[in-house]
Design an enzyme around this catalytic site. Structure first.
Site, PDB file in Angstrom:
ATOM      1  N   HIS A   1      -0.743 -17.525  18.041  1.00 36.77           N
ATOM      2  CA  HIS A   1      -2.092 -17.981  18.425  1.00 36.77           C
ATOM      3  C   HIS A   1      -2.652 -19.040  17.469  1.00 36.77           C
ATOM      4  O   HIS A   1      -3.299 -20.006  17.892  1.00 36.77           O
ATOM      5  CB  HIS A   1      -3.018 -16.756  18.454  1.00 36.77           C
ATOM      6  CG  HIS A   1      -4.214 -16.883  19.328  1.00 36.77           C
ATOM      7  ND1 HIS A   1      -4.781 -15.817  19.977  1.00 36.77           N
ATOM      8  CD2 HIS A   1      -4.979 -17.960  19.662  1.00 36.77           C
ATOM      9  CE1 HIS A   1      -5.834 -16.234  20.671  1.00 36.77           C
ATOM     10  NE2 HIS A   1      -5.975 -17.526  20.492  1.00 36.77           N
TER      11      HIS A   1
ATOM     12  N   TYR B   1      -8.265 -11.274  22.351  1.00 38.12           N
ATOM     13  CA  TYR B   1      -9.349 -11.257  23.338  1.00 38.12           C
ATOM     14  C   TYR B   1      -9.777  -9.830  23.693  1.00 38.12           C
ATOM     15  O   TYR B   1     -10.763  -9.641  24.409  1.00 38.12           O
ATOM     16  CB  TYR B   1      -8.942 -11.982  24.631  1.00 38.12           C
ATOM     17  CG  TYR B   1      -8.534 -13.428  24.462  1.00 38.12           C
ATOM     18  CD1 TYR B   1      -8.765 -14.109  23.270  1.00 38.12           C
ATOM     19  CD2 TYR B   1      -7.906 -14.111  25.495  1.00 38.12           C
ATOM     20  CE1 TYR B   1      -8.373 -15.423  23.123  1.00 38.12           C
ATOM     21  CE2 TYR B   1      -7.525 -15.433  25.357  1.00 38.12           C
ATOM     22  CZ  TYR B   1      -7.755 -16.079  24.164  1.00 38.12           C
ATOM     23  OH  TYR B   1      -7.361 -17.388  24.026  1.00 38.12           O
TER      24      TYR B   1
HETATM   25  N1  LIG Z   1      -5.459 -20.676  22.082  1.00 41.84           N
HETATM   26  C1  LIG Z   1      -6.698 -20.641  21.644  1.00 41.84           C
HETATM   27  O1  LIG Z   1      -6.957 -20.612  20.423  1.00 41.84           O
HETATM   28  C2  LIG Z   1      -7.837 -20.650  22.618  1.00 41.84           C
HETATM   29  C3  LIG Z   1      -9.135 -20.911  22.161  1.00 41.84           C
HETATM   30  C4  LIG Z   1     -10.182 -20.921  23.077  1.00 41.84           C
HETATM   31  C5  LIG Z   1      -9.927 -20.669  24.427  1.00 41.84           C
HETATM   32  N2  LIG Z   1      -8.651 -20.382  24.835  1.00 41.84           N
HETATM   33  C6  LIG Z   1      -8.360 -20.080  26.261  1.00 41.84           C
HETATM   34  O2  LIG Z   1      -8.914 -21.096  27.064  1.00 41.84           O
HETATM   35  C7  LIG Z   1      -9.777 -20.530  28.041  1.00 41.84           C
HETATM   36  C8  LIG Z   1     -10.873 -21.498  28.437  1.00 41.84           C
HETATM   37  O3  LIG Z   1     -11.595 -21.956  27.324  1.00 41.84           O
HETATM   38  P1  LIG Z   1     -13.137 -21.647  27.046  1.00 41.84           P
HETATM   39  O4  LIG Z   1     -13.531 -20.402  27.717  1.00 41.84           O
HETATM   40  O5  LIG Z   1     -13.303 -21.777  25.587  1.00 41.84           O
HETATM   41  O6  LIG Z   1     -13.913 -22.902  27.670  1.00 41.84           O
HETATM   42  P2  LIG Z   1     -13.983 -23.667  29.082  1.00 41.84           P
HETATM   43  O7  LIG Z   1     -12.966 -23.161  30.020  1.00 41.84           O
HETATM   44  O8  LIG Z   1     -14.007 -25.110  28.748  1.00 41.84           O
HETATM   45  O9  LIG Z   1     -15.448 -23.289  29.584  1.00 41.84           O
HETATM   46  C9  LIG Z   1     -15.778 -22.039  30.077  1.00 41.84           C
HETATM   47  C10 LIG Z   1     -17.230 -22.082  30.537  1.00 41.84           C
HETATM   48  O10 LIG Z   1     -17.354 -23.003  31.617  1.00 41.84           O
HETATM   49  C11 LIG Z   1     -17.976 -22.360  32.729  1.00 41.84           C
HETATM   50  N3  LIG Z   1     -17.375 -22.875  33.965  1.00 41.84           N
HETATM   51  C12 LIG Z   1     -16.124 -22.657  34.419  1.00 41.84           C
HETATM   52  N4  LIG Z   1     -15.924 -23.288  35.573  1.00 41.84           N
HETATM   53  C13 LIG Z   1     -17.079 -23.937  35.865  1.00 41.84           C
HETATM   54  C14 LIG Z   1     -17.490 -24.745  36.944  1.00 41.84           C
HETATM   55  N5  LIG Z   1     -16.676 -25.033  37.950  1.00 41.84           N
HETATM   56  N6  LIG Z   1     -18.762 -25.245  36.917  1.00 41.84           N
HETATM   57  C15 LIG Z   1     -19.596 -24.960  35.905  1.00 41.84           C
HETATM   58  N7  LIG Z   1     -19.255 -24.190  34.843  1.00 41.84           N
HETATM   59  C16 LIG Z   1     -18.008 -23.675  34.841  1.00 41.84           C
HETATM   60  C17 LIG Z   1     -17.722 -20.893  32.555  1.00 41.84           C
HETATM   61  O11 LIG Z   1     -18.755 -20.167  33.178  1.00 41.84           O
HETATM   62  P3  LIG Z   1     -18.517 -18.910  34.162  1.00 41.84           P
HETATM   63  O12 LIG Z   1     -17.621 -17.956  33.455  1.00 41.84           O
HETATM   64  O13 LIG Z   1     -19.876 -18.402  34.398  1.00 41.84           O
HETATM   65  O14 LIG Z   1     -17.865 -19.403  35.408  1.00 41.84           O
HETATM   66  C18 LIG Z   1     -17.748 -20.740  31.043  1.00 41.84           C
HETATM   67  O15 LIG Z   1     -19.060 -20.604  30.579  1.00 41.84           O
HETATM   68  C19 LIG Z   1     -10.278 -19.236  27.376  1.00 41.84           C
HETATM   69  O16 LIG Z   1     -10.809 -18.348  28.308  1.00 41.84           O
HETATM   70  C20 LIG Z   1      -9.005 -18.757  26.728  1.00 41.84           C
HETATM   71  O17 LIG Z   1      -8.164 -18.121  27.691  1.00 41.84           O
HETATM   72  C21 LIG Z   1      -7.610 -20.395  23.958  1.00 41.84           C
END
Ligand SMILES: NC(=O)c1ccc[n+]([C@@H]2O[C@H](COP(=O)([O-])OP(=O)(O)OC[C@H]3O[C@@H](n4cnc5c(N)ncnc54)[C@H](OP(=O)(O)O)[C@@H]3O)[C@@H](O)[C@H]2O)c1
Length: 274
Positions: free
Chosen positions: A106, A48
């Site tokens: 990862h 990241y």
């Molecule tokens: N292990 C892996 O391979 C892997 C892969 C992908 C992700 N991850 C981890 O998982 C975390 C989360 O996944 P993600 O970022 O892919 O997707 P997510 O958490 O499903 O979605 C994030 C999006 O949702 C929005 N959001 C968050 N809370 C909200 C709310 N209450 N109302 C409306 N919109 C909202 C955020 O906007 P705002 O930021 O504007 O609030 C952002 O655009 C990542 O940050 C990372 O740490 C791990």
């Protein structure tokens, strides 16, 4: 804060803050703000490119390091023993800590020596550089191999999981073997909240669709969530998801949603059915 425990000493808040794709000052600000609002679980990774920014927030925050569950991960091209050790050393330096609470591989490697990588993962835990270890994005067959054939003391797996993606076989396996399942991309980046069924359930409870998406996951035994949110409003409303009360009728409606919507599927992903 609702906590989740699993084997080999894992004890983490069930709601964490995802930090991808935030970097630099934006990431430091969001993590610092989250700690102020009550988050005590932060998810990062070398890939990241934000560990130094997370480390800065940890240093700036009045919250003591021991109060915070910190997860990081090693990228799939650094899984030889030397590279993996170096990766964790780099992470610890960037984060400004002597130990992470959970260290994940990862993604599965390519043409790798699985046993040597897992041995190294376990050694890093035994040496105290990671309190607990786990794997991310491992399909069931590979997870089984690591847990059963190699006997690795895994505390958790991290995979994409939300109301539009079935992960029942992995969840059953994690439960049977005492591991936590951390649901990444728990909001499917907004797609769950777009579902009319979810919107109707939210309206019925005076809640937000995103809160219904998170509470559906949090109600499942052994599941933690790490939504990424940058604004104070979204960070707070995600924490408040714990207060939403879903009923059996809601769960039946959510169960009937399509469950084949995988959001994260890069070209280096494994065969998910292997
Ligand atoms: N292990 C892996 O391979 C892997 C892969 C992908 C992700 N991850 C981890 O998982 C975390 C989360 O996944 P993600 O970022 O892919 O997707 P997510 O958490 O499903 O979605 C994030 C999006 O949702 C929005 N959001 C968050 N809370 C909200 C709310 N209450 N109302 C409306 N919109 C909202 C955020 O906007 P705002 O930021 O504007 O609030 C952002 O655009 C990542 O940050 C990372 O740490 C791990």
């Amino acid at each position: 804060m609702h906590r989740l425990t699993s084997q080999h000493g894992l004890d983490m808040p069930a709601i964490g803050l995802g930090t991808w794709p935030m970097t630099g000052a934006e990431c430091t600000r969001a993590v610092h703000q989250a700690l102020e609002l009550g988050y005590r679980h932060i998810d990062t990774a070398t890939a990241y490119d934000n560990e130094a920014a997370v480390g800065q927030a940890l240093r700036d925050s009045p919250v003591a390091r021991e109060q915070i569950h910190l997860t990081t991960k090693v990228w799939w091209d650094r899984l030889t023993p030397t590279a993996m050790r170096q990766s964790l050393e780099d992470s610890l330096r960037a984060l400004g800590t002597e130990q992470v609470d959970l260290f994940h591989i990862h993604w599965p490697g390519k043409d790798w020596d699985l046993a040597r990588s897992i041995d190294t993962l376990v050694a890093l835990r035994d040496e105290g550089k990671a309190r607990c270890i786990g794997v991310a994005n491992f399909p069931l067959g590979l997870l089984r191999q690591v847990a059963e054939e190699l006997g690795a003391p895994l505390s958790a797996i991290q995979v994409e999981y939300h109301a539009l993606l079935d992960q029942q076989p992995l969840l059953d396996y994690a439960r049977q073997h005492g591991m936590a399942l951390t649901a990444y991309t728990p909001l499917a980046r907004g797609r769950v909240a777009e579902q009319q069924v979810i919107r109707d359930i939210a309206a019925k409870h005076g809640a937000l669709p995103s809160q219904v998406a998170l509470k559906w996951l949090l109600d499942q035994d052994g599941v933690a969530v790490i939504p990424k949110a940058s604004s104070e409003h979204n960070q707070l409303s995600n924490l408040a998801a714990l207060q939403v009360q879903l009923d059996d009728q809601d769960r039946a409606l959510i169960a009937a949603l399509p469950k084949d919507q995988r959001v994260v599927n890069p070209e280096f992903a494994p065969d998910w059915n292997s």
